[in-house]
Design an enzyme around this catalytic site. Structure first.
Site, short mmCIF file in Angstrom:
data_model
loop_
_atom_site.label_atom_id
_atom_site.label_comp_id
_atom_site.label_asym_id
_atom_site.label_seq_id
_atom_site.Cartn_x
_atom_site.Cartn_y
_atom_site.Cartn_z
N GLN A 178 1.50 -23.63 -49.95
CA GLN A 178 2.84 -23.19 -50.36
C GLN A 178 3.23 -21.93 -49.58
O GLN A 178 2.66 -20.85 -49.81
CB GLN A 178 2.82 -22.89 -51.86
N SER A 194 5.66 -16.61 -50.18
CA SER A 194 5.57 -15.15 -50.13
C SER A 194 5.49 -14.63 -48.71
O SER A 194 4.89 -15.25 -47.83
CB SER A 194 4.33 -14.67 -50.89
N SER A 228 -2.37 -19.70 -50.39
CA SER A 228 -3.63 -20.25 -50.89
C SER A 228 -4.00 -21.52 -50.13
O SER A 228 -3.16 -22.41 -49.94
CB SER A 228 -3.50 -20.60 -52.38
N GLU A 232 5.19 -25.96 -61.28
CA GLU A 232 3.92 -25.23 -61.28
C GLU A 232 3.43 -24.96 -62.71
O GLU A 232 2.25 -24.90 -62.96
CB GLU A 232 4.12 -23.91 -60.52
#
Ligand code: FAD
Length: 388
Positions: A126, A129, A161, A244
């Site tokens: 993902q 950020s 991640s 999520e």
């Protein structure tokens, strides 16, 4: 027997029959702070699950899932955790990107990207950020420009991640030059194996590296790999975040309960349970766990109704703080011995890892402060936060 009980019995039986032989040693492996453990073997296990149709169970059957109801999905996650089965390697593809493509993808995107998620052939990460866009995600600076049949992506993501294990990343990028905040953003599917992509693992407090800096320097993806319309990426990105906070939370609590029970057992063994203050904290931890369960059930009502409301924020603050405090309690139970690394040069035991990694629980998926802002504005009706 209800369909939920039948489903529960089916997955329980399958796990008992299959988490054996060469897979038996994978019980309890992987998870937060331990994603490096037996990754290749866990990938093999997940492909084995896929071969029997046990991945993506909540997806519609048309896309390779089982069309499991919310109650059945909860049963699946609970049974999976009760069996102490290894941490999943493609939860980002299965729980975040897949549902997003089902909701917003084109037929061609679904045909291209969903089957390899079901088969665990392609792993995802993902790319939201950035160094200056975490809680304030609308500050994204990574940009993408059209060049013929491609998007060309340039910028930096951070805390990504499992990027070092993934083949693809869903990236929020600014595609309208001069746009600001949530306008002009797009949601792109970017391959990580092409030129112009550099992935640098970040060393964590735990001594392990499960998230990364990802640098895009003219990285390319095909023009049709955009989800939603150009400039409409914010809406898609927010929908992904909604997925999520889904049904896996009840499974998460099975793991929390196992941690608490083994901490209580440790406190009995090493005499810490004789300390009235430790006893008090252990009892509080137990009652907190019951509250987490009630919160999760309330949130699931919201999920079933279409969208979890503020109960998702209440639940997130509560479990994250509880788990962080469990790590602190573990250190108190261990006493001075807990301060020395379990092995040289920096090998941690499960309690030390829990203590250090659980510091991140109150940060990812919306920090405690951001959750409190949501509650302040949407539930209490307080004035909106002043932004510069
Ligand atoms: C284990 C882990 C895994 C992650 N995985 C991913 C991933 O796969 N992909 C991805 O894109 N991101 C990932 N993240 C990043 C995560 O989403 C961000 O860390 C999070 O959004 C916070 O952003 P930040 O770290 O930039 O902190 P900042 O936003 O800079 O916040 C710093 C501090 O200020 C507080 N703060 C910020 N704004 C406000 C405000 N308006 N009011 C009050 N307080 C405020 C925050 O609560 C925090 O305490 C992960 C993070 C962790 C810890």
């Amino acid at each position: 027997m209800s369909s939920v009980e039948e489903f529960r019995a089916e997955i329980r039986g399958w796990l008992a029959a299959n988490l054996t032989g060469s897979f038996a040693g994978l019980r309890g492996r992987g998870g937060p702070g331990r994603e490096h453990e037996a990754f290749a073997e866990r990938l093999g296990w997940e492909r084995h699950m896929a071969a029997s149709g046990w991945t993506c169970v909540g997806w519609p059957e048309a896309y390779g899932g089982r069309g499991a109801s919310i109650e059945q999905q909860v049963a699946f996650h609970e049974e999976y955790a009760l069996a102490d089965a290894p941490a999943r390697v493609n939860h980002i593809g299965e729980q975040l990107l897949g549902p997003t493509l089902v909701a917003f993808g084109t037929p061609a995107q679904r045909a291209r990207f969903l089957p390899p998620i079901v088969a665990v052939e392609e792993l995802w990460c993902q790319g939201y950020s950035e160094p200056d866009a975490g809680s304030d995600l609308a500050n994204v600076r990574t940009r993408a420009e059209r060049d013929g049949a491609d998007w060309v992506v340039t910028g930096q993501k951070i805390w990504t991640s499992l990027a070092h294990e993934a083949q693809w990343c869903f990236v929020v990028a600014r595609t309208e030059p001069g746009s600001s905040r949530h306008r002009g953003l797009s949601y792109l599917l970017v391959p990580l194996d092409g030129p112009g992509v550099e992935i640098r693992p970040i060393a964590q407090l735990t001594g392990t590296s499960e998230f990364n800096e990802v640098f895009f320097d003219g990285a390319r993806t095909r023009a049709e790999h955009i989800v939603g319309a150009p400039g409409d990426g914010w809406r898609v990105a927010m929908a992904t975040l909604g997925f999520e906070r889904g049904v896996s939370t009840l499974g998460q609590q099975v793991g929390f309960r196992r941690e608490l029970e083994s901490l209580i057992a440790l406190a009995r063994r090493n005499g810490a349970a004789d300390d009235p203050l430790i006893r008090d904290r252990l009892a509080r931890a137990w009652t907190g766990l019951e509250t987490i369960r009630c919160n999760a059930l309330r949130m699931l009502d919201g999920v079933a109704a279409g969208a979890p409301g503020p109960e998702a924020s209440i639940g997130k603050i509560f479990w994250a703080t509880w788990h962080r405090e469990l790590g602190e309690l573990a250190m108190s139970v261990l006493g001075a011995g807990g301060l020395a690394a379990a092995g040289a040069p920096y090998e941690l035991d499960d309690w030390q890892r829990l203590f250090l990694f659980s510091r991140s629980d109150t940060i990812y998926a919306g920090s405690n402060e951001i959750q409190r802002n949501i509650i302040a504005e949407r539930v209490l009706g307080l004035p909106k936060e002043i932004r510069p």
